[in-house]
Design a protein around this motif. Structure first.
Motif, PDB file in Angstrom:
ATOM      1  N   ALA A 125      44.460 -17.154 -39.315  1.00 40.27           N
ATOM      2  CA  ALA A 125      43.213 -16.459 -38.985  1.00 40.27           C
ATOM      3  C   ALA A 125      42.272 -16.571 -40.175  1.00 40.27           C
ATOM      4  N   PRO A 126      40.967 -16.332 -39.969  1.00 37.20           N
ATOM      5  CA  PRO A 126      40.053 -16.342 -41.113  1.00 37.20           C
ATOM      6  C   PRO A 126      40.395 -15.219 -42.072  1.00 37.20           C
ATOM      7  N   ALA A 127      39.933 -15.342 -43.301  1.00 38.37           N
ATOM      8  CA  ALA A 127      40.307 -14.387 -44.344  1.00 38.37           C
ATOM      9  C   ALA A 127      40.004 -12.947 -43.938  1.00 38.37           C
ATOM     10  N   VAL A 128      38.872 -12.730 -43.302  1.00 35.43           N
ATOM     11  CA  VAL A 128      38.464 -11.363 -42.960  1.00 35.43           C
ATOM     12  C   VAL A 128      39.440 -10.695 -41.999  1.00 35.43           C
ATOM     13  N   ASP A 129      40.199 -11.481 -41.232  1.00 37.43           N
ATOM     14  CA  ASP A 129      41.118 -10.922 -40.239  1.00 37.43           C
ATOM     15  C   ASP A 129      42.573 -10.938 -40.685  1.00 37.43           C
ATOM     16  N   LEU A 130      42.851 -11.421 -41.885  1.00 37.37           N
ATOM     17  CA  LEU A 130      44.235 -11.505 -42.343  1.00 37.37           C
ATOM     18  C   LEU A 130      44.761 -10.135 -42.769  1.00 37.37           C
ATOM     19  N   ASN A 131      46.012  -9.876 -42.428  1.00 34.19           N
ATOM     20  CA  ASN A 131      46.652  -8.626 -42.817  1.00 34.19           C
ATOM     21  C   ASN A 131      47.301  -8.798 -44.187  1.00 34.19           C
ATOM     22  N   VAL A 132      46.452  -8.929 -45.206  1.00 34.68           N
ATOM     23  CA  VAL A 132      46.917  -9.079 -46.585  1.00 34.68           C
ATOM     24  C   VAL A 132      46.130  -8.110 -47.461  1.00 34.68           C
ATOM     25  N   ARG A 133      46.558  -7.940 -48.700  1.00 37.60           N
ATOM     26  CA  ARG A 133      45.866  -7.041 -49.608  1.00 37.60           C
ATOM     27  C   ARG A 133      44.417  -7.489 -49.800  1.00 37.60           C
ATOM     28  N   GLU A 134      43.558  -6.511 -50.038  1.00 36.87           N
ATOM     29  CA  GLU A 134      42.127  -6.784 -50.051  1.00 36.87           C
ATOM     30  C   GLU A 134      41.724  -7.784 -51.123  1.00 36.87           C
ATOM     31  N   ASP A 135      42.314  -7.686 -52.322  1.00 35.63           N
ATOM     32  CA  ASP A 135      41.905  -8.605 -53.387  1.00 35.63           C
ATOM     33  C   ASP A 135      42.293 -10.044 -53.063  1.00 35.63           C
ATOM     34  N   LEU A 136      43.438 -10.232 -52.390  1.00 31.85           N
ATOM     35  CA  LEU A 136      43.827 -11.588 -51.986  1.00 31.85           C
ATOM     36  C   LEU A 136      42.925 -12.083 -50.859  1.00 31.85           C
ATOM     37  N   ARG A 137      42.594 -11.216 -49.913  1.00 31.21           N
ATOM     38  CA  ARG A 137      41.699 -11.603 -48.825  1.00 31.21           C
ATOM     39  C   ARG A 137      40.353 -12.073 -49.375  1.00 31.21           C
ATOM     40  N   THR A 138      39.848 -11.363 -50.386  1.00 32.65           N
ATOM     41  CA  THR A 138      38.574 -11.736 -50.991  1.00 32.65           C
ATOM     42  C   THR A 138      38.651 -13.118 -51.630  1.00 32.65           C
ATOM     43  N   ARG A 139      39.740 -13.391 -52.325  1.00 28.92           N
ATOM     44  CA  ARG A 139      39.901 -14.709 -52.971  1.00 28.92           C
ATOM     45  C   ARG A 139      40.029 -15.822 -51.925  1.00 28.92           C
ATOM     46  N   LEU A 140      40.775 -15.560 -50.868  1.00 26.18           N
ATOM     47  CA  LEU A 140      40.959 -16.580 -49.831  1.00 26.18           C
ATOM     48  C   LEU A 140      39.640 -16.895 -49.125  1.00 26.18           C
TER      49      LEU A 140
END
Length: 232
Positions: A125-140
């Motif tokens: 899924a695109p980064a905004v929809d990933l169920n990961v920690r926020e700082d990692l989502r921002t980097r991705l």
């Protein structure tokens, strides 16, 4: 971290030469022009859309040019260490990372920033929809992001025929149509099925036919006959 031997990245199934882009030509063109220290790239899409194929093809290309490659995925044991020299860092299936691996992936982003490393990641899924920690989502989501879509039927037929030809198999229209109408159109699953069918045909010393395919499926499920068509 796993340093990837070049020999493991060279099979025809994982190269740019035999990657059929379909609707993914833009992503392919960008990866072919990727340079060291470029912004991180995210490739996202469903299973079978070619994400891991492109990562392995990219790794092969960079290693063939004498550059270092490091691969990290959900099966890579912690700790994840940053290579001592500038490298291509590949993060595969980020949606599968557990809490410790998400922390390690973010640490790789931080440690590699401005140091000549290049990061390419994949997810479903695109980064905004990933169920990961926020700082990692921002980097991705910081650099270019490309949605990958599965091949259409005609393109999938071409890929399966090409792989069959590479294996020396005669893949008739009857078998090919059966594969594409009775099984999920997931290229990864269909390629795995074709590989198993190749092995079964060799062991049985029989040509690749629809009865052989049904016999293999019955053998795999321990049944004497197939009462319904399975979905991969």
């Amino acid at each position: 971290m796993r340093q990837i031997p070049l020999a493991l990245l060279a099979p025809p199934a994982h190269s740019f030469d035999n990657f059929l882009p379909g609707a993914n030509a833009e992503a392919l063109a960008y990866l072919l022009g990727l340079m060291p220290a470029d912004p991180p790239v995210l490739l996202w899409g469903p299973t079978g859309s070619g994400k891991t194929h492109l990562l392995q093809a990219l790794a092969e290309r960079w290693q063939a040019a004498g550059q270092r490659v490091a691969w990290y995925d959900a099966d890579t044991a912690l700790p994840w260490e940053l290579p001592a020299h500038e490298s291509l860092l590949l993060l595969d299936d980020c949606q599968r990372f557990d809490a410790g691996q998400q922390h390690a992936a973010f640490a790789l982003f931080v440690a590699s920033a401005g140091q000549g490393y290049t990061v390419v990641a994949t997810a479903d899924a695109p980064a905004v929809d990933l169920n990961v920690r926020e700082d990692l989502r921002t980097r991705l989501g910081w650099g270019p992001s490309f949605q990958l879509t599965p091949l259409r039927e005609a393109e999938m037929r071409a890929v399966l025929r090409r792989e069959a030809d590479r294996r020396g198999l005669l893949l008739g229209d009857e078998v090919l149509s059966y594969l594409l109408t009775r099984f999920e159109r997931n290229l990864k699953g269909l390629m795995s099925l074709l590989e198993r069918l190749d092995e079964f045909a060799m062991a049985s010393k029989r040509s690749l036919t629809l009865p052989l395919l049904k016999a293999m499926l019955a053998d795999e499920t321990g049944e004497k006959k197939i009462d319904s068509d399975p979905i991969l």
